[in-house]
Design a protein around this motif. Structure first.
Motif, PDB file in Angstrom:
ATOM      1  N   THR A 234       0.905  -1.137  -0.061  1.00 57.31           N
ATOM      2  CA  THR A 234      -0.079  -0.234   0.235  1.00 57.31           C
ATOM      3  C   THR A 234       0.885   1.161   0.003  1.00 57.31           C
ATOM      4  O   THR A 234       1.716   1.265   0.768  1.00 57.31           O
ATOM      5  N   LEU A 235       0.909   2.161  -1.046  1.00 62.17           N
ATOM      6  CA  LEU A 235       1.357   3.427  -1.338  1.00 62.17           C
ATOM      7  C   LEU A 235       0.335   4.465  -0.569  1.00 62.17           C
ATOM      8  O   LEU A 235      -0.855   4.583  -0.939  1.00 62.17           O
ATOM      9  N   SER A 236       0.658   5.369   0.452  1.00 60.34           N
ATOM     10  CA  SER A 236       0.191   6.351   0.990  1.00 60.34           C
ATOM     11  C   SER A 236       0.534   7.598   0.460  1.00 60.34           C
ATOM     12  O   SER A 236       1.783   7.804   0.630  1.00 60.34           O
ATOM     13  N   THR A 237      -0.365   8.505   0.264  1.00 61.39           N
ATOM     14  CA  THR A 237       0.093   9.814  -0.200  1.00 61.39           C
ATOM     15  C   THR A 237      -0.830  10.991   0.429  1.00 61.39           C
ATOM     16  O   THR A 237      -2.057  10.779   0.544  1.00 61.39           O
ATOM     17  N   SER A 238      -0.406  12.242   0.678  1.00 57.56           N
ATOM     18  CA  SER A 238      -1.089  13.221   1.136  1.00 57.56           C
ATOM     19  C   SER A 238      -1.884  13.785   0.136  1.00 57.56           C
ATOM     20  O   SER A 238      -2.745  14.631   0.499  1.00 57.56           O
ATOM     21  N   GLY A 239      -1.670  13.518  -1.196  1.00 58.49           N
ATOM     22  CA  GLY A 239      -2.626  14.257  -2.283  1.00 58.49           C
ATOM     23  C   GLY A 239      -1.769  14.699  -3.415  1.00 58.49           C
ATOM     24  O   GLY A 239      -2.248  15.873  -3.702  1.00 58.49           O
ATOM     25  N   VAL A 240      -0.887  14.128  -3.693  1.00 64.93           N
ATOM     26  CA  VAL A 240       0.039  14.556  -4.990  1.00 64.93           C
ATOM     27  C   VAL A 240      -0.779  14.262  -6.264  1.00 64.93           C
ATOM     28  O   VAL A 240      -0.419  13.174  -6.859  1.00 64.93           O
ATOM     29  N   VAL A 241      -1.716  15.063  -6.577  1.00 62.47           N
ATOM     30  CA  VAL A 241      -2.848  14.591  -7.494  1.00 62.47           C
ATOM     31  C   VAL A 241      -2.072  14.219  -8.846  1.00 62.47           C
ATOM     32  O   VAL A 241      -2.658  12.935  -9.460  1.00 62.47           O
ATOM     33  N   PRO A 242      -1.244  14.988  -9.533  1.00 61.44           N
ATOM     34  CA  PRO A 242      -0.696  14.481 -10.886  1.00 61.44           C
ATOM     35  C   PRO A 242      -0.106  13.105 -10.927  1.00 61.44           C
ATOM     36  O   PRO A 242       0.104  12.698 -11.822  1.00 61.44           O
ATOM     37  N   ASN A 243       0.422  12.774  -9.651  1.00 64.82           N
ATOM     38  CA  ASN A 243       1.227  11.523  -9.742  1.00 64.82           C
ATOM     39  C   ASN A 243       0.318  10.245  -9.468  1.00 64.82           C
ATOM     40  O   ASN A 243       0.730   9.140  -9.335  1.00 64.82           O
ATOM     41  N   ILE A 244      -1.006  10.439  -8.879  1.00 65.44           N
ATOM     42  CA  ILE A 244      -1.865   9.240  -8.324  1.00 65.44           C
ATOM     43  C   ILE A 244      -2.320   8.484  -9.440  1.00 65.44           C
ATOM     44  O   ILE A 244      -2.031   7.314  -9.554  1.00 65.44           O
ATOM     45  N   ILE A 245      -2.852   9.119 -10.724  1.00 65.34           N
ATOM     46  CA  ILE A 245      -2.917   8.148 -11.846  1.00 65.34           C
ATOM     47  C   ILE A 245      -1.801   7.309 -12.244  1.00 65.34           C
ATOM     48  O   ILE A 245      -1.720   6.228 -12.598  1.00 65.34           O
ATOM     49  N   GLY A 252       0.833   0.230  -9.567  1.00 65.78           N
ATOM     50  CA  GLY A 252      -0.359  -0.726  -9.598  1.00 65.78           C
ATOM     51  C   GLY A 252      -0.264  -1.424  -8.297  1.00 65.78           C
ATOM     52  O   GLY A 252      -0.756  -2.560  -8.093  1.00 65.78           O
ATOM     53  N   VAL A 253       0.002  -0.636  -7.021  1.00 64.37           N
ATOM     54  CA  VAL A 253      -0.207  -1.114  -5.745  1.00 64.37           C
ATOM     55  C   VAL A 253      -1.490  -0.590  -5.239  1.00 64.37           C
ATOM     56  O   VAL A 253      -2.282   0.081  -5.983  1.00 64.37           O
ATOM     57  N   MET A 254      -1.730  -1.005  -3.842  1.00 67.29           N
ATOM     58  CA  MET A 254      -2.751  -0.425  -3.265  1.00 67.29           C
ATOM     59  C   MET A 254      -2.789   0.981  -3.009  1.00 67.29           C
ATOM     60  O   MET A 254      -1.517   1.344  -2.792  1.00 67.29           O
ATOM     61  N   LEU A 255      -3.733   1.961  -3.030  1.00 71.17           N
ATOM     62  CA  LEU A 255      -3.757   3.035  -2.851  1.00 71.17           C
ATOM     63  C   LEU A 255      -4.305   3.666  -1.387  1.00 71.17           C
ATOM     64  O   LEU A 255      -5.507   3.211  -1.015  1.00 71.17           O
ATOM     65  N   ALA A 256      -3.689   4.594  -0.741  1.00 69.71           N
ATOM     66  CA  ALA A 256      -4.070   5.165   0.414  1.00 69.71           C
ATOM     67  C   ALA A 256      -4.018   6.659   0.458  1.00 69.71           C
ATOM     68  O   ALA A 256      -3.030   7.147   0.079  1.00 69.71           O
ATOM     69  N   ILE A 257      -5.000   7.324   0.835  1.00 67.85           N
ATOM     70  CA  ILE A 257      -5.160   8.802   1.125  1.00 67.85           C
ATOM     71  C   ILE A 257      -5.313   9.354   2.314  1.00 67.85           C
ATOM     72  O   ILE A 257      -5.816   8.858   3.186  1.00 67.85           O
TER      73      ILE A 257
END
Length: 403
Positions: A234-245, A252-257
């Motif tokens: 699982t990769l957790s991000t604070s919301g770097v929108v351009p790199n989420i897609i 291709g891993v699980m996403l956490a926000i």
């Protein structure tokens, strides 16, 4: 927040600039290199092209499946090749400076990352192993310090020193397997792995170190080596929108926000990156995330802050905002750290919040705090160890070396 804290938060830059860049040692480690890069290194020591594919497979097996710590262990590799590799390279991983073990079994390692061959410029990161009855989760760092300034997170109060390399990220997984005796020939009745899950939730913002994180996780997930499924990463991000897609397409891993607020005004304070990528943009990227489905739900992390974001009105708006997104909400009791302006929500309020979200159709587990006594819990990394005296650090290092 106090007015002083609000002023400091509003004037802080949204993103920090790295103070340094990685300088490889004279004999760099092969850990973190792709198969193609390993072939090039073999070419540098004179291995002919017709042999490179075979030798790469041998190295891959010894490094990532068996956890070899030296070329001498690689008995299926010719002595000439081993000698050539040893002259130019190593298979070193980060050095364990200190190991702390919590009352609940959580382990925190302070790891030294040399920059060049100057030990005075060595950097340090922390990673944490959390044992549970059905899994063992390793929390991995992606930066020395952090790019961001999240108000409730102690790591966010630190400088951003530099990004980690792919090898330094993979190296954390290898250190955990070393310390836990978790390689292929581990002597247990059933041969079950101890490190089964990876979360990119340690120090740093993974999507601001995209290439290294992508390359490292490709190695971690490779089924001929470490072999941890992408569905267990699982990769957790604070919301770097351009790199989420992009993360969905290339990693291709699980996403956490790391959401933590349902109104832009509050999230601007808690997660200042929200001023650049507000909630609506962030949630649109989540709706468009490749592969998101009921079987691959996006996790929304929500730290429970007393009197700040824990009302039933917040719960109702959270449910409304996430409509149409295959999601689960991970409620995190706030883990305090020295100097913080926040308190953890009362347990009764956390339960009310969770119950409302659950009744609206979303899984809403409350994360059990782990490793609080060694400051290894969420948002606490790289804090207590910084304050240790030289004598205390030396004692911890000696303990780590003898365990």
């Amino acid at each position: 927040m106090s007015s002083t804290a609000e002023l400091r938060q509003s004037s802080a830059p949204l993103e920090k600039t790295p103070l340094e860049t990685y300088v490889p040692p004279a004999r760099p480690s092969l850990i973190g290199l792709s198969r193609e890069e390993l072939a090039l290194k073999l070419g540098e020591i004179g291995v002919p092209p017709r042999q490179q594919k075979m030798r790469v497979q041998q190295l891959w097996h010894w490094i990532y499946f068996r956890g070899a710590k030296s070329f001498d262990e690689m008995t299926s590799v010719s002595k000439e090749t081993r000698a050539g590799l040893a002259e130019r390279f190593t298979v070193d991983r980060p050095e364990v400076v200190a190991e702390q073990i919590s009352n609940d079994g959580t382990r925190k390692w302070l790891l030294r990352l040399p920059s060049g061959d100057d030990l005075q410029k060595a950097h340090e990161v922390e990673c944490v192993y959390i044992p549970e009855t059905d899994r063992g989760t390793l929390c991995v760092s992606s930066q020395v310090g952090c790019t961001l300034n999240c108000a409730f997170c102690h790591t966010g109060t630190q400088r951003l020193v530099r990004n980690l390399t792919a090898g330094e990220i993979v190296g954390q997984v290898m250190v955990a397997r070393d310390r836990l005796n978790d390689w292929a020939d581990r002597d247990t009745p059933h041969g079950n792995r101890l490190v089964t899950n990876i979360v990119m939730m340690g120090m740093g913002e993974p999507l601001y170190n995209f290439d290294a994180v992508r390359d490292a996780l490709a190695i971690v997930a490779d089924n001929e080596g470490i072999g941890i499924s992408r569905r267990r990463i699982t990769l957790s991000t604070s919301g770097v929108v351009p790199n989420i897609i992009r993360a969905g397409e290339e990693i291709g891993v699980m996403l956490a926000i790391s959401l933590h607020a349902v109104r832009d005004e509050l999230r601007n304070e808690l997660v200042p990156l929200n001023r650049k990528y507000p909630i609506a943009e962030l949630l649109k990227a989540c709706r468009d995330y490749p592969g998101a489905s009921n079987a691959r739900r996006i996790t929304f992390e929500y730290v429970m802050l007393k009197g700040v974001n824990d009302s039933l009105d917040d719960a109702k708006l959270l449910v409304k905002l996430l409509k149409g997104i295959p999601a689960k909400i991970n409620l995190i009791p706030f883990n305090p750290w020295p100097g913080t302006a926040y308190e953890c929500s009362d347990w009764e309020q956390i339960e009310k919040f969770s119950e409302y979200v659950f009744n609206a159709g979303y899984s809403s587990p409350v994360r059990t705090p782990r490793g609080r006594d060694i400051l290894a819990a969420c948002g606490q990394l790289k804090s207590e160890t910084e304050k240790l005296s030289a004598r205390e650090r030396q004692a911890l290092r000696a303990m780590a070396m003898t365990d």
